[in-house]
Design a protein around this motif. Sequence first.
Motif, PDB file in Angstrom:
ATOM      1  N   LYS A  21       0.873  -1.166   0.000  1.00 45.79           N
ATOM      2  CA  LYS A  21       0.000   0.000   0.000  1.00 45.79           C
ATOM      3  C   LYS A  21       0.915   1.223   0.000  1.00 45.79           C
ATOM      4  O   LYS A  21       1.949   1.217   0.656  1.00 45.79           O
ATOM      5  N   HIS A  22       0.545   2.248  -0.728  1.00 45.48           N
ATOM      6  CA  HIS A  22       1.381   3.459  -0.799  1.00 45.48           C
ATOM      7  C   HIS A  22       0.463   4.675  -0.891  1.00 45.48           C
ATOM      8  O   HIS A  22      -0.551   4.641  -1.584  1.00 45.48           O
ATOM      9  N   PRO A  23       0.822   5.785  -0.207  1.00 43.24           N
ATOM     10  CA  PRO A  23      -0.005   6.994  -0.261  1.00 43.24           C
ATOM     11  C   PRO A  23      -0.198   7.535  -1.684  1.00 43.24           C
ATOM     12  O   PRO A  23      -1.185   8.212  -1.954  1.00 43.24           O
ATOM     13  N   TYR A  24       0.708   7.246  -2.577  1.00 40.42           N
ATOM     14  CA  TYR A  24       0.598   7.698  -3.962  1.00 40.42           C
ATOM     15  C   TYR A  24      -0.711   7.202  -4.592  1.00 40.42           C
ATOM     16  O   TYR A  24      -1.308   7.885  -5.424  1.00 40.42           O
ATOM     17  N   GLU A  25      -1.144   6.019  -4.156  1.00 39.23           N
ATOM     18  CA  GLU A  25      -2.394   5.451  -4.677  1.00 39.23           C
ATOM     19  C   GLU A  25      -3.609   6.316  -4.325  1.00 39.23           C
ATOM     20  O   GLU A  25      -4.650   6.226  -4.965  1.00 39.23           O
ATOM     21  N   LYS A  26      -3.473   7.167  -3.283  1.00 33.75           N
ATOM     22  CA  LYS A  26      -4.547   8.084  -2.880  1.00 33.75           C
ATOM     23  C   LYS A  26      -4.280   9.497  -3.402  1.00 33.75           C
ATOM     24  O   LYS A  26      -4.925  10.441  -2.962  1.00 33.75           O
ATOM     25  N   GLY A  27      -3.293   9.636  -4.274  1.00 34.70           N
ATOM     26  CA  GLY A  27      -2.974  10.946  -4.824  1.00 34.70           C
ATOM     27  C   GLY A  27      -2.015  11.768  -3.977  1.00 34.70           C
ATOM     28  O   GLY A  27      -1.804  12.949  -4.251  1.00 34.70           O
ATOM     29  N   ILE A  28      -1.442  11.185  -2.944  1.00 36.68           N
ATOM     30  CA  ILE A  28      -0.482  11.907  -2.097  1.00 36.68           C
ATOM     31  C   ILE A  28       0.888  11.802  -2.747  1.00 36.68           C
ATOM     32  O   ILE A  28       1.428  10.709  -2.900  1.00 36.68           O
ATOM     33  N   MET A  29       1.428  12.946  -3.125  1.00 36.51           N
ATOM     34  CA  MET A  29       2.705  12.974  -3.831  1.00 36.51           C
ATOM     35  C   MET A  29       3.872  12.843  -2.851  1.00 36.51           C
ATOM     36  O   MET A  29       3.695  12.937  -1.636  1.00 36.51           O
ATOM     37  N   SER A  30       5.079  12.658  -3.392  1.00 34.45           N
ATOM     38  CA  SER A  30       6.288  12.541  -2.577  1.00 34.45           C
ATOM     39  C   SER A  30       6.426  13.747  -1.666  1.00 34.45           C
ATOM     40  O   SER A  30       6.216  14.882  -2.087  1.00 34.45           O
ATOM     41  N   ARG A  31       6.790  13.479  -0.408  1.00 32.46           N
ATOM     42  CA  ARG A  31       6.884  14.533   0.595  1.00 32.46           C
ATOM     43  C   ARG A  31       8.325  14.762   1.013  1.00 32.46           C
ATOM     44  O   ARG A  31       9.063  13.816   1.282  1.00 32.46           O
TER      45      ARG A  31
END
Length: 178
Positions: A163-173
């Motif tokens: 699971k990765h935040p990118y899948e929810k549209g959260i870009m690299s921080r």
Amino acid sequence: MMSNLAQGLVQIYTGNGKGKTTAAFGLALRAVGHGFRVYIIQFMKGIDGYGELDGIKRLSPECQLEHFGGQGWVHKGENLEGHLEEANKAFLRAEELILSGNWDIVILDEIVNAIWFELIPESRVLELLSKKPPHVELILTGRNASQALIERADLVTEMVPKKHPYEKGIMSRKGIEF
């Protein structure tokens, strides 16, 4: 210079998941805490902006970092001239450091990607593994580790994304992913 390690191994952090560089840098932090000397060579990272570039300076002089890479993204088989030159410089520097006897641990960050993108022949890396002094711990990171590399390593960890935040549209921080 006397090494802190009686036996140095070869480790690979590979796979498509996040955490390969993070694992290698975590090992560097731990090692410095025990008085080890660590040198990091980053392949394919020709731009600034990575937090580790400034963060590692806080561990100096026991931990050093150099980064190499051409400008822009690498596309396999296309416009590789600057990338090839930088990868070769990084490899020659890595070889010098590994054979110098001055470092307990040498981390070759993203070298596995450099092999996959055909910036460095895998045969050169395998030859370097054969020449590695017995007291040097060598860490290789990057996606797509070949079976030949895996067989030569003593430890291989594959990062597998679940699971990765990118899948929810959260870009690299900043500070987390770079």
